[in-house]
Design a protein around this motif. Structure first.
Motif, PDB file in Angstrom:
ATOM      1  N   VAL A 769      -1.373  14.568   5.222  1.00 28.39           N
ATOM      2  CA  VAL A 769      -0.633  13.989   6.343  1.00 28.39           C
ATOM      3  C   VAL A 769      -0.754  12.470   6.331  1.00 28.39           C
ATOM      4  CG1 VAL A 769      -0.488  13.859   8.858  1.00 28.39           C
ATOM      5  CG2 VAL A 769      -0.878  16.070   7.738  1.00 28.39           C
ATOM      6  N   ALA A 770      -1.968  11.960   6.067  1.00 28.88           N
ATOM      7  CA  ALA A 770      -2.154  10.506   6.006  1.00 28.88           C
ATOM      8  C   ALA A 770      -1.373   9.908   4.839  1.00 28.88           C
ATOM      9  CB  ALA A 770      -3.639  10.186   5.879  1.00 28.88           C
ATOM     10  N   TRP A 771      -1.332  10.621   3.728  1.00 32.26           N
ATOM     11  CA  TRP A 771      -0.568  10.151   2.558  1.00 32.26           C
ATOM     12  C   TRP A 771       0.918  10.061   2.885  1.00 32.26           C
ATOM     13  CZ3 TRP A 771      -1.136   7.879  -1.973  1.00 32.26           C
ATOM     14  CH2 TRP A 771      -0.141   8.010  -2.956  1.00 32.26           C
ATOM     15  N   GLU A 772       1.433  11.083   3.621  1.00 30.11           N
ATOM     16  CA  GLU A 772       2.856  11.068   3.978  1.00 30.11           C
ATOM     17  C   GLU A 772       3.186   9.914   4.914  1.00 30.11           C
ATOM     18  OE1 GLU A 772       5.005  15.036   4.431  1.00 30.11           O
ATOM     19  OE2 GLU A 772       2.948  15.543   5.012  1.00 30.11           O
ATOM     20  N   GLU A 773       2.256   9.499   5.711  1.00 30.04           N
ATOM     21  CA  GLU A 773       2.518   8.431   6.665  1.00 30.04           C
ATOM     22  C   GLU A 773       2.566   7.048   6.009  1.00 30.04           C
ATOM     23  OE1 GLU A 773      -0.558   8.903   9.526  1.00 30.04           O
ATOM     24  OE2 GLU A 773       0.415  10.590  10.546  1.00 30.04           O
ATOM     25  N   LEU A 774       2.065   6.915   4.780  1.00 30.50           N
ATOM     26  CA  LEU A 774       2.116   5.639   4.070  1.00 30.50           C
ATOM     27  C   LEU A 774       3.537   5.364   3.571  1.00 30.50           C
ATOM     28  CD1 LEU A 774      -1.121   5.868   1.888  1.00 30.50           C
ATOM     29  CD2 LEU A 774      -0.834   4.662   4.056  1.00 30.50           C
ATOM     30  N   SER A 775       3.913   4.078   3.531  1.00 31.89           N
ATOM     31  CA  SER A 775       5.185   3.696   2.908  1.00 31.89           C
ATOM     32  C   SER A 775       5.056   3.810   1.398  1.00 31.89           C
ATOM     33  CB  SER A 775       5.555   2.271   3.296  1.00 31.89           C
ATOM     34  OG  SER A 775       4.628   1.344   2.739  1.00 31.89           O
ATOM     35  N   ASP A 776       6.179   3.732   0.719  1.00 30.68           N
ATOM     36  CA  ASP A 776       6.133   3.870  -0.737  1.00 30.68           C
ATOM     37  C   ASP A 776       5.308   2.748  -1.370  1.00 30.68           C
ATOM     38  OD1 ASP A 776       7.654   6.115  -0.615  1.00 30.68           O
ATOM     39  OD2 ASP A 776       9.567   5.094  -0.975  1.00 30.68           O
ATOM     40  N   TYR A 777       5.458   1.534  -0.863  1.00 30.99           N
ATOM     41  CA  TYR A 777       4.704   0.428  -1.441  1.00 30.99           C
ATOM     42  C   TYR A 777       3.208   0.600  -1.190  1.00 30.99           C
ATOM     43  CZ  TYR A 777       2.766  -4.158  -2.344  1.00 30.99           C
ATOM     44  OH  TYR A 777       1.982  -5.178  -2.819  1.00 30.99           O
ATOM     45  N   GLU A 778       2.858   1.132   0.036  1.00 32.17           N
ATOM     46  CA  GLU A 778       1.438   1.346   0.322  1.00 32.17           C
ATOM     47  C   GLU A 778       0.849   2.410  -0.597  1.00 32.17           C
ATOM     48  OE1 GLU A 778       1.789   2.250   4.439  1.00 32.17           O
ATOM     49  OE2 GLU A 778       1.229   0.228   5.077  1.00 32.17           O
ATOM     50  N   LYS A 779       1.659   3.386  -0.923  1.00 37.50           N
ATOM     51  CA  LYS A 779       1.201   4.396  -1.882  1.00 37.50           C
ATOM     52  C   LYS A 779       0.992   3.756  -3.255  1.00 37.50           C
ATOM     53  CE  LYS A 779       3.629   8.167   0.472  1.00 37.50           C
ATOM     54  NZ  LYS A 779       4.734   9.130   0.405  1.00 37.50           N
ATOM     55  N   PHE A 780       1.929   2.824  -3.634  1.00 39.96           N
ATOM     56  CA  PHE A 780       1.787   2.123  -4.914  1.00 39.96           C
ATOM     57  C   PHE A 780       0.514   1.303  -4.935  1.00 39.96           C
ATOM     58  CE2 PHE A 780       2.536  -1.642  -7.518  1.00 39.96           C
ATOM     59  CZ  PHE A 780       2.927  -1.078  -8.714  1.00 39.96           C
ATOM     60  N   ARG A 781       0.242   0.623  -3.859  1.00 40.38           N
ATOM     61  CA  ARG A 781      -0.983  -0.162  -3.772  1.00 40.38           C
ATOM     62  C   ARG A 781      -2.216   0.727  -3.879  1.00 40.38           C
ATOM     63  NH1 ARG A 781      -1.538  -3.632   1.259  1.00 40.38           N
ATOM     64  NH2 ARG A 781      -3.411  -4.237   0.121  1.00 40.38           N
ATOM     65  N   MET A 782      -2.107   1.906  -3.211  1.00 42.04           N
ATOM     66  CA  MET A 782      -3.249   2.827  -3.233  1.00 42.04           C
ATOM     67  C   MET A 782      -3.560   3.271  -4.661  1.00 42.04           C
ATOM     68  SD  MET A 782      -5.441   4.121  -1.177  1.00 42.04           S
ATOM     69  CE  MET A 782      -4.628   3.873   0.387  1.00 42.04           C
ATOM     70  N   MET A 783      -2.506   3.384  -5.478  1.00 39.07           N
ATOM     71  CA  MET A 783      -2.729   3.795  -6.864  1.00 39.07           C
ATOM     72  C   MET A 783      -3.464   2.731  -7.668  1.00 39.07           C
ATOM     73  SD  MET A 783       0.929   5.560  -7.681  1.00 39.07           S
ATOM     74  CE  MET A 783       1.557   6.918  -6.704  1.00 39.07           C
ATOM     75  N   LEU A 784      -3.335   1.455  -7.250  1.00 40.99           N
ATOM     76  CA  LEU A 784      -3.959   0.359  -7.970  1.00 40.99           C
ATOM     77  C   LEU A 784      -5.181  -0.182  -7.257  1.00 40.99           C
ATOM     78  CD1 LEU A 784      -0.707  -1.560  -9.000  1.00 40.99           C
ATOM     79  CD2 LEU A 784      -2.041   0.032 -10.369  1.00 40.99           C
ATOM     80  N   LYS A 785      -5.670   0.578  -6.322  1.00 38.10           N
ATOM     81  CA  LYS A 785      -6.816   0.128  -5.551  1.00 38.10           C
ATOM     82  C   LYS A 785      -8.045  -0.028  -6.462  1.00 38.10           C
ATOM     83  CE  LYS A 785      -9.588   1.354  -1.507  1.00 38.10           C
ATOM     84  NZ  LYS A 785      -9.814   2.376  -0.451  1.00 38.10           N
ATOM     85  N   ASN A 786      -8.737  -1.179  -6.277  1.00 37.68           N
ATOM     86  CA  ASN A 786      -9.966  -1.473  -7.020  1.00 37.68           C
ATOM     87  C   ASN A 786      -9.755  -1.530  -8.541  1.00 37.68           C
ATOM     88  OD1 ASN A 786     -11.427  -1.555  -4.618  1.00 37.68           O
ATOM     89  ND2 ASN A 786     -11.878   0.656  -4.738  1.00 37.68           N
ATOM     90  N   VAL A 787      -8.533  -1.850  -8.956  1.00 31.83           N
ATOM     91  CA  VAL A 787      -8.254  -1.914 -10.382  1.00 31.83           C
ATOM     92  C   VAL A 787      -8.945  -3.136 -10.997  1.00 31.83           C
ATOM     93  CG1 VAL A 787      -6.156  -3.317 -10.208  1.00 31.83           C
ATOM     94  CG2 VAL A 787      -6.410  -1.681 -12.066  1.00 31.83           C
ATOM     95  N   LYS A 788      -9.281  -3.088 -12.292  1.00 31.49           N
ATOM     96  CA  LYS A 788      -9.923  -4.180 -13.021  1.00 31.49           C
ATOM     97  C   LYS A 788      -9.042  -4.584 -14.199  1.00 31.49           C
ATOM     98  CE  LYS A 788     -14.522  -2.479 -11.813  1.00 31.49           C
ATOM     99  NZ  LYS A 788     -15.810  -1.951 -12.327  1.00 31.49           N
ATOM    100  N   VAL A 789      -9.412  -5.753 -14.802  1.00 32.96           N
ATOM    101  CA  VAL A 789      -8.602  -6.286 -15.898  1.00 32.96           C
ATOM    102  C   VAL A 789      -8.536  -5.293 -17.045  1.00 32.96           C
ATOM    103  CG1 VAL A 789      -8.401  -8.149 -17.612  1.00 32.96           C
ATOM    104  CG2 VAL A 789      -9.127  -8.673 -15.291  1.00 32.96           C
ATOM    105  N   GLU A 790      -9.654  -4.641 -17.323  1.00 36.10           N
ATOM    106  CA  GLU A 790      -9.700  -3.764 -18.486  1.00 36.10           C
ATOM    107  C   GLU A 790      -8.937  -2.447 -18.296  1.00 36.10           C
ATOM    108  OE1 GLU A 790     -13.694  -3.620 -16.270  1.00 36.10           O
ATOM    109  OE2 GLU A 790     -12.252  -5.136 -16.997  1.00 36.10           O
ATOM    110  N   ASN A 791      -8.654  -2.069 -17.056  1.00 35.57           N
ATOM    111  CA  ASN A 791      -7.947  -0.799 -16.875  1.00 35.57           C
ATOM    112  C   ASN A 791      -6.648  -0.927 -16.095  1.00 35.57           C
ATOM    113  OD1 ASN A 791      -8.770  -1.248 -14.272  1.00 35.57           O
ATOM    114  ND2 ASN A 791     -10.040   0.605 -14.113  1.00 35.57           N
ATOM    115  N   VAL A 792      -6.239  -2.124 -15.779  1.00 39.13           N
ATOM    116  CA  VAL A 792      -5.050  -2.277 -14.958  1.00 39.13           C
ATOM    117  C   VAL A 792      -3.801  -1.793 -15.681  1.00 39.13           C
ATOM    118  CG1 VAL A 792      -4.641  -4.680 -15.697  1.00 39.13           C
ATOM    119  CG2 VAL A 792      -3.718  -3.879 -13.543  1.00 39.13           C
ATOM    120  N   VAL A 793      -3.722  -2.085 -16.978  1.00 35.00           N
ATOM    121  CA  VAL A 793      -2.527  -1.654 -17.722  1.00 35.00           C
ATOM    122  C   VAL A 793      -2.456  -0.132 -17.786  1.00 35.00           C
ATOM    123  CG1 VAL A 793      -1.393  -1.714 -19.974  1.00 35.00           C
ATOM    124  CG2 VAL A 793      -2.435  -3.781 -19.053  1.00 35.00           C
TER     125      VAL A 793
END
Length: 905
Positions: A769-793
């Motif tokens: 339910v919380a996931w559905e309430e996020l906008s598409d961009y917020e979901k995109f950000r969530m996918m990149l949360k805490n990303v680092k240089v070595e794994n961002v790509v």
């Protein structure tokens, strides 16, 4: 029951109380020592108020009367008193004379000789062998007691007559007339205040036509008639027997004066009460219920019968009455006719039928009009006594007495009258040996019944063979016997064959087949098969109207078919185990309720069987039933039950019965919704014809699947089950859920990521339910949360870029000119997910991450999906450089610019 001059008397015999009783009685009321009142009521006055025309002589000395038991019945039968020895047990009609309502004990050596009830006051007046009178309430409480000395009576008391004093008693409770053997009447008032004395007045007039001694009498209050049997010869007063007697009839007038109506002399041998031990029977005289006959029993056991004219109140011999048939005279009054001899007691059964007890205890009923015996009871009773309620015809009480020491006491224990003094002494000595305290008794009643009433009684008592014989004798239907046998049977196969198949009432048969439950599976199947076979004869014809009674039988057939279908389903879901109690409940429970119960208990196999056997009944409730399955249940176990966009094309059901036709559907549609059969007549074929194949719409399915997925995640947190559920839905054609399925798959990737470099970085704990309430961009950000240089790509390639492209594809097929303003802004937002995120990284001074992404995105512009073209890549890089606020990152900025494609301008 109507009276019949010739034929049988039908009666029901019922046993009531027996005695003596002991511990469960209430304590006895105290008795006064002075012979007066036993409570707050006492003797008020005694006065002689009338006399017969001639004084009847008596004796000065009274001997003990040997009468161990007596029966006193109130006029309407409301109370019955049984006197044995000195004990009186009082029973009441209210509980069918089963339990005592009162108990009274007189003197230790007294025996009660006579008594009567004042029913309007519920008071019993009795006299013992010492001529002491007791007045007792129905509860057993004594209200007054008078000795012979107090009454100032010189002759023995032979009976009491209750007085109907109305409401004018004043201080008087009730009133009785005391009749003594000398022919005097004494008036006794039982009052509320104690009195120390009493007055007894008597007078006489010399009238030779009146008897010298009074042996017995009866008072008929409905006509104010007093019937008296007395002696005419004063000689041999000590012999105990009289060779000639008078039967006289009197009418009571005002002030208790008596008017003579008729008198008749006859030959009878009577004994006085004090000498009754030497006789076969106690003296007794009775008027028939409608005053047509008079009968009297003398001491030899001979019954004398007379006719009475109700217009002139004249008494006459029965054989000389005008209108009597010669056969009646020959049969009844022949000296050698055994019916009227050797009798120990009698009473009237109805107006012209008399009940007599012969020596030996055999009960007979004699018809006075036909001169025939209409009944002889099979059993013999020990020392029986018989009497009736004076105001009721066709009902008598029989009192049987026995001794607990098991000595053989013949019913004619008093002995037969004989001139031998030795015989008399032997009889008296035998009687003296009786220990009355050891005597027990049993009270029973015989009540007249009509043919149909008697038939019902035989059936009700379980005497089925007698009932069948009775039905054959009177040409009655035997259905009631077989019905009762069936209802009392265990409903086994043999009971179906023995009883149900012999019942002609098909409505009853079909009702029983449809409602009864057999104890085993085979019994139940036999019951249903029999009902279906019986109903097969009521097929529908085209010309019938819907008012025909035959439709009830067809409705019953539908019910039987439904019960049979339910039985097979019940056995299936219970794996062949049959329980009568559970099946009884199952077949009347709506199927949707059964399905919900199975779903809640997680019995998926049974639920699947239920849906297969009853699809048309359950499809309207399918989503409700499936929602009841516990969310913890793996979706794979009930995936076959999940609905698709359309129902199954082929459904396997049993062959349609002839009653499951359009005509029956039209008839059922005319019934109200509150029809008592309800769901029990709607077989699958009928439901299909009535409702068709109901199926939820695509919108309903989408809503249900989404809600079910959210519930699974909320209650269990098992997001993979949610994904599995939507996977089934998409494969079953509900394509509207594909996007929802994809969103859940991205959430699953985040939560259940197997990227070892990011496991410790993500730590995502988010509900659907919380996931559905996020906008598409917020979901995109969530996918990149805490990303680092070595794994961002890698994160972008695995999660971010596919997600971003899926969102842009939703609008890519439409031209920008065709999009609404909202869709245009949405498109703009979706296509800049990566650029927006890189700008945020630059603001956070994470230029290393920006460098890595721009470098990767510029390798193959337009193919990798990072940037759509070189212009977008250059603009994004320049904006990131300008947004960075630190001043020591020039080398990184220079590296970013070096990665950009060279473009003029």
């Amino acid at each position: 029951m109507e009276e019949r001059s010739v034929g049988e008397v039908l009666y029901e015999e019922r046993r009531h109380a027996s005695g003596p009783y002991s511990s469960h009685y209430p304590p006895l009321p105290p008795k006064s020592n002075d012979g007066g009142s036993g409570g707050f009521l006492s003797f008020l006055s005694i006065r002689g108020i009338s006399q017969l025309k001639e004084k009847w002589s008596g004796q000065s000395n009274q001997a003990n009367v040997k009468k161990p038991a007596s029966l006193f019945i109130s006029p309407r039968g409301e109370h019955v008193a049984v006197a044995t020895g000195s004990r009186i047990t009082i029973l009441q009609k209210e509980d069918d004379y089963q339990e005592p309502s009162g108990l009274f004990n007189g003197g230790s050596s007294c025996l009660y000789t006579c008594g009567t009830w004042s029913e309007s006051h519920n008071v019993l007046g009795v006299v013992d062998n010492m001529d002491t009178m007791y007045f007792i309430k129905a509860s057993g409480v004594q209200i007054a007691q008078f000795t012979k000395r107090q009454l100032k009576i010189s002759s023995p008391i032979i009976g009491l007559i209750p007085q109907d004093c109305g409401d004018g008693l004043g201080s008087c409770v009730c009133s009785f007339v005391v009749v003594t053997s000398d022919g005097l009447l004494h008036h006794v008032d039982v009052g509320r205040e104690p009195s120390s004395g009493c007055v007894s007045n008597s007078s006489s007039a010399a009238k030779p036509q009146f008897p010298k001694d009074v042996f017995c009498f009866q008072y008929a209050p409905e006509n104010s008639l007093l019937l008296v049997v007395g002696g005419i010869d004063s000689a041999s007063v000590t012999s105990g027997l009289k060779p000639g007697c008078h039967l006289s009839l009197w009418r009571r007038c005002q002030n208790l004066n008596l008017e003579q109506l008729s008198t008749l002399q006859f030959e009878g041998q009577y004994c006085r009460l004090q000498d009754a031990v030497k006789c076969l029977a106690y003296p007794k005289v009775l008027i028939s219920p409608e005053s047509q006959f008079v009968s009297t029993l003398d001491g030899t056991g001979h019954l004398h019968v007379f006719r009475m004219d109700k217009e002139s109140w004249a008494l006459s011999s029965f054989d000389n009455v005008e209108g009597s048939t010669p056969s009646a005279a020959n049969n009844l009054l022949n000296e050698q006719n055994a019916y009227l001899n050797d009798i120990v007691d009698f009473t009237w059964w109805s107006n012209h039928i008399m009940t007599v007890i012969k020596r030996g205890g055999i009960v007979l009923m004699l018809d006075m009009l036909s001169g025939t015996k209409v009944l002889e009871h099979d059993l013999a009773y020990s020392m029986p006594m018989v009497d009736r309620a004076q105001e009721i015809q066709g009902s008598i009480f029989l009192l049987e007495s026995k001794f607990s020491d098991h000595r053989k006491i013949p019913s004619d224990h008093i002995g037969q009258l004989s001139d031998s003094q030795g015989m008399e002494e032997k009889a008296e000595d035998s009687f003296d040996q009786f220990d009355v305290s050891r005597m027990s008794w049993s009270l029973m009643s015989l009540s007249q019944k009509s043919v149909h009433e008697m038939y019902s009684i035989l059936i009700g008592n379980g005497k089925y063979q007698s009932a069948l014989d009775f039905a054959n004798r009177y040409g009655l239907q035997k259905d009631e016997v077989f019905k009762s046998q069936w209802l009392q049977s265990p409903k086994r196969i043999r009971d179906v064959n023995m009883y149900l198949t012999r019942i002609k009432d098909l409505s009853f048969v079909l009702s029983e087949c449809g409602e009864r439950i057999g104890p085993t599976e085979d019994d139940m199947k036999a019951l249903l098969a029999h009902g279906i076979g019986v109903s097969d004869q009521f097929r529908i014809s085209e010309e019938e109207n819907y008012d025909s009674y035959l439709w009830d039988f067809r409705i019953a057939r539908l019910q039987l078919l439904q019960s049979r279908d339910r039985l097979e389903t019940f056995l299936g879901i219970n794996m062949g185990r049959f329980s009568a109690q559970e099946y009884c409940k199952f077949r009347v429970t709506p199927l949707e309720e059964v399905a919900v119960i199975l779903a809640e208990s997680g019995k998926i196999g049974a639920l699947n069987l239920l849906f297969k056997r009853h699809p048309y009944s359950l499809n309207p409730f399918m989503l409700q039933v499936l929602a009841a399955i516990p969310e913890t249940t793996p979706v794979q176990t009930y995936g076959q039950l999940l609905p698709g966009k359309s129902p199954l094309i082929s459904i396997a059901l049993r062959e349609e019965d002839w009653v499951e036709c359009e005509a029956m559907v039209r008839f059922i549609n005319q019934l109200s919704d509150s029809h008592e059969m309800g769901i029990q007549i709607r077989t699958e074929s009928i439901v299909q014809r009535c409702n068709g194949h109901l199926w939820p719409s695509t919108e309903e399915l989408s809503i249900w699947y989404k809600k079910r997925a959210r519930d699974i995640d909320y209650y269990t947190g098992q997001l993979e089950n949610c994904l599995c559920l939507l996977d089934f839905a998409c494969r079953k054609g509900v394509t509207e859920l594909e996007q929802f399925h994809q969103d859940i798959s991205y959430l699953c990737q985040l939560i259940y990521s197997d990227d070892s470099d990011s496991d410790s970085d993500m730590c995502l704990d988010m509900s659907l339910v919380a996931w559905e309430e996020l906008s598409d961009y917020e979901k995109f950000r969530m996918m990149l949360k805490n990303v680092k240089v070595e794994n961002v790509v890698k994160r972008l390639n695995d999660k971010g870029i596919p997600f971003m492209l899926s969102k842009t594809s939703a609008v890519s097929s439409a031209t920008m000119d065709q999009l609404t303003d909202h869709q245009s802004s949405l498109h703009e937002e979706n296509t800049s997910f990566l650029i927006r995120w890189l700008k945020e990284m630059a603001v956070e001074n994470k230029l290393d991450i920006c460098l890595k992404v721009i470098e990767e995105g510029c390798k193959e512009l337009g193919n990798a999906g990072f940037f759509k073209d070189d212009t977008e890549a250059i603009e994004c890089a320049l904006q990131c450089i300008y947004l960075c606020t630190v001043t020591d990152r020039w080398s990184t900025m220079s590296a970013i610019l070096s990665k950009l494609p060279q473009k003029q301008g």
